[in-house]
Design an enzyme around this catalytic site. Structure first.
Site, PDB file in Angstrom:
ATOM      1  N   ARG A  76      11.542   2.048   2.414  1.00 45.78           N
ATOM      2  CA  ARG A  76      11.319   1.988   3.869  1.00 45.78           C
ATOM      3  C   ARG A  76      11.788   0.632   4.376  1.00 45.78           C
ATOM      4  NH1 ARG A  76       5.312   2.486   4.814  1.00 45.78           N
ATOM      5  NH2 ARG A  76       5.695   4.705   4.438  1.00 45.78           N
ATOM      6  N   ARG A 145       2.652  -4.671   8.386  1.00 45.77           N
ATOM      7  CA  ARG A 145       3.797  -3.784   8.172  1.00 45.77           C
ATOM      8  C   ARG A 145       4.720  -3.793   9.393  1.00 45.77           C
ATOM      9  NH1 ARG A 145       1.705   1.453   4.711  1.00 45.77           N
ATOM     10  NH2 ARG A 145       0.630   0.304   3.057  1.00 45.77           N
ATOM     11  N   LYS A 209      -3.527  -2.242   4.344  1.00 49.25           N
ATOM     12  CA  LYS A 209      -2.386  -2.367   5.241  1.00 49.25           C
ATOM     13  C   LYS A 209      -2.840  -2.790   6.638  1.00 49.25           C
ATOM     14  CE  LYS A 209      -2.605   2.645   5.964  1.00 49.25           C
ATOM     15  NZ  LYS A 209      -1.902   3.916   5.748  1.00 49.25           N
ATOM     16  N   LYS A 211      -1.377  -2.909  10.794  1.00 49.87           N
ATOM     17  CA  LYS A 211      -0.350  -2.396  11.690  1.00 49.87           C
ATOM     18  C   LYS A 211      -0.489  -3.010  13.083  1.00 49.87           C
ATOM     19  CE  LYS A 211      -0.008   1.991   9.197  1.00 49.87           C
ATOM     20  NZ  LYS A 211      -0.130   3.468   9.283  1.00 49.87           N
ATOM     21  N   CYS A 436       4.204  14.397   9.607  1.00 51.74           N
ATOM     22  CA  CYS A 436       4.444  13.434   8.537  1.00 51.74           C
ATOM     23  C   CYS A 436       5.309  14.073   7.452  1.00 51.74           C
ATOM     24  CB  CYS A 436       3.126  12.947   7.960  1.00 51.74           C
ATOM     25  SG  CYS A 436       2.222  14.219   7.040  1.00 51.74           S
ATOM     26  N   CYS A 442       5.088  13.261  -0.919  1.00 49.48           N
ATOM     27  CA  CYS A 442       3.882  12.452  -0.729  1.00 49.48           C
ATOM     28  C   CYS A 442       2.802  12.868  -1.714  1.00 49.48           C
ATOM     29  CB  CYS A 442       3.362  12.591   0.697  1.00 49.48           C
ATOM     30  SG  CYS A 442       1.847  11.637   0.971  1.00 49.48           S
ATOM     31  N   CYS A 481      -2.461  15.703   5.216  1.00 52.82           N
ATOM     32  CA  CYS A 481      -3.749  15.216   4.708  1.00 52.82           C
ATOM     33  C   CYS A 481      -4.394  14.408   5.827  1.00 52.82           C
ATOM     34  CB  CYS A 481      -3.546  14.368   3.445  1.00 52.82           C
ATOM     35  SG  CYS A 481      -2.942  12.691   3.778  1.00 52.82           S
ATOM     36  N   CYS A 485      -0.716   9.590   9.022  1.00 48.05           N
ATOM     37  CA  CYS A 485       0.642   9.077   9.255  1.00 48.05           C
ATOM     38  C   CYS A 485       1.315   9.745  10.456  1.00 48.05           C
ATOM     39  CB  CYS A 485       1.498   9.265   8.008  1.00 48.05           C
ATOM     40  SG  CYS A 485       0.906   8.323   6.590  1.00 48.05           S
TER      41      CYS A 485
END
Length: 560
Positions: A76, A145, A209, A211, A436, A442, A481, A485
């Site tokens: 990514r 990120r 993470k 954001k 997603c 994934c 899930c 995302c």
């Protein structure tokens, strides 16, 4: 100050002992016996912008043949504000064709991912990107990120300045370690480790993470309240006054675990940039240090900022932040959000330049997808050198900054490859949809998303047509899930995977992105989904208020 935590998660040990995120990645890359990397390295490689994955469609087949899983890597890019030059798009096209599955995947965070890169191709891929000024540093992992921002230059004459904030914040918050350059670009090793001392991340980085998103009202195209840190631009008389600061957004949760939940960011106050940027950057920096020091390092499921701010309370969090920045936040300034959409087709900005927003279903750039030769069209546009590429948080592409004399040439390319017709013909529901990656790559996916949603939308459109509702702009999103995302809990109709072919159906999000939706029906299959929506659309048609959106109607009458 935060007290030292006990019972740290295993990932915390891996980070501290990683030698600046280097770990044993070099040794893992040299191991030709397996397509995988060492267990600890699977955590560290995320900080370098990649995940190790395997093709779940082929697990049983390979297990029957006593073969290891078909491992590969997703890389990514770090693209603050989602911007590529035409030369960089050409390079990305070629890299994707040589090293990955060939599909260029636009993400919900304004960047691109390449999937299916075998271990031996990871280093050549990173080197090829580096040659055109691109990197994947900190695109994943327990760090800040990719920084997102309102994508379309039409949003404001100040769009470029606000985009520059996204770029500068991204650079400001990069880890100091040179491990990325040593491992992937084979730079010389640093002898004096003091050169990479990192006062922000130290040797433990963040608990999870992080954001950041910037938005230019009134179009909340970057879903600012889904961010750990959201910056809402306050513009008065075409002058940028500063930003409202919102903290604590995050949409992921775990099925069956009531201790986890989605949350929208809370606005803490306003920071001015009229005299200088110093206060803004200080506030951004210290939001991360609060999370570094107070975030949960024992339970990764509760390690995001949303849990930290709830533990401290919003007032307590604000006080801690203000003690670190050395000044008090001002009262939040008024603003108004009224949409979250991309403006498809041609539009001209006040600078005289033209921009064409292309509908890219679920962000998948490839040829012959629904009869559209999209990948070749983008390559030909890029080869002219006459259009930049901007990615939206809705997974679309804006071919931007086109001069009036070059507009006809770009339009001819798009028409030749059916891109214009594809964008114009897509239904409103399809244009407002997002999914997603999910299966097959994934590892967290419980159900399909991007491969299935287009088929489901066709059937939902038939139900909308039955009730004469095809003109309604309904935001629909699907995730395989509950990790969020595709931001499914922040949509008017949300599908969250629970098992193969089954989803939780959520209803009641709003148009502006200021309200989460609510679980309506649990663990339903396609037949039940269509039946439930048929009933809901019928009620909406009969009982809606004048001008009422479907999400507002559902929240008012169906889920409360």
């Amino acid at each position: 100050m935060a007290t030292e935590q006990k019972n740290l998660s295993p990932v915390e040990r891996i980070k501290v002992e990683s030698d600046g995120l280097r770990g044993t990645l070099n040794e893992s890359l040299k191991d030709e016996i397996t397509g995988a990397i060492r267990e600890d390295d699977t955590n560290l490689v995320k900080f370098h912008g990649m995940y190790m994955q395997d093709d779940r469609d082929r697990r049983e087949e390979r297990a029957a043949k006593k073969l290891e899983r078909l491992y590969s890597f997703m890389i990514r890019l770090r693209l603050p504000g989602g911007f590529l030059t035409p030369q960089q798009w050409v390079a990305t096209h070629n890299i994707a064709g040589e090293n990955s599955t060939g599909v260029i995947k636009i993400t919900t965070r304004q960047t691109i991912q390449l999937h299916g890169i075998v271990k031996s191709k990871t280093r050549p891929t990173i080197k090829a990107f580096d040659q055109v000024g691109l990197d994947s540093i900190a695109a994943c992992g327990d760090v800040n990120r990719n920084v997102v921002s309102s994508a379309n230059p039409l949003e404001s004459p100040l769009h470029e300045r606000i985009y520059q904030y996204a770029d500068r914040i991204s650079e400001y918050l990069l880890p100091k370690t040179r491990g990325y350059y040593e491992v992937w670009l084979e730079d010389e090793k640093i002898i004096d480790k003091k050169e990479e001392e990192d006062p922000l991340y130290q040797d433990r980085y963040l608990p999870r993470k992080f954001k950041i998103g910037l938005v230019i009202p009134p179009n909340n195209d970057s879903d600012v309240f889904a961010q750990d840190l959201g910056l809402i631009a306050i513009i008065e008389n075409n002058e940028l006054k500063g930003f409202n600061i919102a903290v604590g957004g995050g949409l992921s949760f775990t099925h069956g675990n009531a201790e986890t939940y989605p949350r929208l960011a809370s606005i803490l106050g306003f920071v001015s940039v009229e005299e200088s940027d110093e206060k803004l950057f200080k506030a951004v920096y210290e939001v991360l240090t609060v999370q570094r020091d107070f975030g949960n390092r024992s339970d990764r499921k509760r390690a995001r900022v949303k849990y930290t701010i709830d533990a401290l309370t919003v007032d307590g969090y604000r006080k801690e932040l203000e003690s670190r920045i050395g000044f008090q936040l001002e009262e939040a300034r008024p603003y108004k959000l009224n949409s979250r959409k991309d403006h498809y087709g041609w539009a001209q900005s006040d600078t005289g330049l033209w921009h064409y927003t292309v509908f890219v279903e679920n962000g998948r750039v490839l040829d012959l997808e629904n009869g559209v030769v999209l990948k070749t069209a983008f390559l030909e546009v890029a080869q002219t050198g006459k259009a930049n590429f901007r990615f939206t948080c809705n997974q679309n592409v804006i071919l931007s900054d086109i001069t009036p004399e070059n507009k006809a040439e770009i339009e001819q390319i798009l028409a030749k490859h059916n891109v214009l017709a594809h964008t114009e013909a897509a239904s409103l529901l399809r244009k407002n949809a997002m999914a997603c990656v999910a299966l097959p790559t994934c590892p967290l996916a419980l159900a399909e998303a991007q491969r299935y949603l287009p088929e489901l939308i066709t059937k939902i459109d038939d139900v909308l047509a039955k009730h004469a509702l095809l003109d309604e702009e309904i935001i629909i999103r699907m995730t395989g899930c509950p990790n969020g995302c595709g931001r499914s809990v922040l949509s008017e109709i949300g599908f969250i995977g629970t098992a193969p072919g089954r989803y939780n159906l959520n209803l009641g999000g709003d148009m502006e992105g200021e309200r989460l939706n609510v679980l309506y029906k649990e663990n339903v299959d396609e037949a039940a989904i269509l039946q439930e929506l048929d009933t809901a659309f019928g009620l909406f048609k009969q009982n809606r208020r004048l001008g009422e959106r479907f999400g507002d109607f559902a929240y008012r009458t169906l889920v409360n």
